[in-house]
Scaffold this motif. Structure first.
Motif, mmCIF file in Angstrom:
data_model
loop_
_atom_site.group_PDB
_atom_site.id
_atom_site.type_symbol
_atom_site.label_atom_id
_atom_site.label_comp_id
_atom_site.label_asym_id
_atom_site.label_seq_id
_atom_site.Cartn_x
_atom_site.Cartn_y
_atom_site.Cartn_z
ATOM 1 N N GLU A 1 12.822 6.197 33.318
ATOM 2 C CA GLU A 1 12.816 5.508 32.026
ATOM 3 C C GLU A 1 11.751 4.426 32.120
ATOM 4 O OE1 GLU A 1 16.873 4.450 30.541
ATOM 5 O OE2 GLU A 1 17.462 5.285 32.491
ATOM 6 N N THR A 2 10.613 4.670 31.476
ATOM 7 C CA THR A 2 9.486 3.737 31.540
ATOM 8 C C THR A 2 8.936 3.546 30.126
ATOM 9 O OG1 THR A 2 7.761 5.408 31.795
ATOM 10 C CG2 THR A 2 8.902 4.713 33.806
ATOM 11 N N PRO A 3 8.004 2.597 29.934
ATOM 12 C CA PRO A 3 7.368 2.487 28.621
ATOM 13 C C PRO A 3 6.676 3.793 28.208
ATOM 14 C CG PRO A 3 6.946 0.512 29.880
ATOM 15 C CD PRO A 3 7.605 1.493 30.816
ATOM 16 N N GLY A 4 6.384 4.651 29.181
ATOM 17 C CA GLY A 4 5.767 5.951 28.898
ATOM 18 C C GLY A 4 6.751 6.994 28.405
ATOM 19 N N GLY A 5 8.037 6.656 28.397
ATOM 20 C CA GLY A 5 9.051 7.578 27.884
ATOM 21 C C GLY A 5 10.125 7.898 28.906
#
Length: 183
Positions: A81-85
């Motif tokens: 779970e990252t800002p990239g999705g």
């Protein structure tokens, strides 16, 4: 020496031979406990080192665009779970890394303050991340391009001991601050 004195001396020697091993018993038990404690401490140091190495390998793989190396870092069912999705499964994590770290930009990951909370064959890990984004190429090859965007995040990982060694089963990043324009 009289016979009585000789008999007493023999009796005392006999008692001494019986009791001598018993006096050494606490030392043997203490040594065994110390060995167990030392082995446990050594195992913990090795585990922490292996988990820290996974975090270092993650940063290097992302920095160098070596996304296939992530296969040796993540479990098959890993979640990111990252800002990239959100990505579920090792193949999805590798694909997401490739999309978010494209050839038109370079991202350098500075990972520090790695704290490992061991719990047997699992661990929770917290680390700080500063990621700096720059264009991939400069007009002059010897002059590094100026960063366009810098992001500070907190990394949280779950790690598990697998047959092939420690692997990350979950990655979560929480943005803390940023400066510049995200590319």
């Amino acid at each position: 020496m009289t016979n009585v004195q000789l008999e007493r001396l023999e009796a005392m020697n006999k008692i001494g031979r019986i009791l001598a091993p018993l006096t050494a018993l606490p030392l043997v038990l203490l040594a065994a406990c110390a060995t167990t404690v030392n082995q446990r401490q050594l195992r913990e140091l090795v585990d922490r080192n292996e988990i820290n190495a996974l975090v270092d390998k993650l940063g290097r793989a992302l920095d160098e665009g070596r996304y296939d190396d992530l296969g040796a870092i993540y479990t098959l069912d890993a979640i990111a779970e990252t800002p990239g999705g959100l990505a579920e499964g090792r193949a999805a994590l590798i694909a997401q890394a490739g999309r978010n770290h494209s050839d038109d930009k370079r991202i350098q990951h500075f990972i520090s303050n790695v704290m490992v909370d061991l719990r047997g064959d699992t661990a929770e890990v917290r680390a700080n991340l500063i990621a700096t984004f720059t264009p991939a190429a400069a007009a002059e090859p010897r002059i590094a391009p100026e960063p366009q965007f810098t992001l500070g995040e907190v990394y949280r990982f779950d790690a598990v001991r697998a047959a092939e060694g420690w692997r990350l089963s979950r990655v979560q990043t929480t943005p803390q601050w940023s400066t510049g324009t995200r590319p």
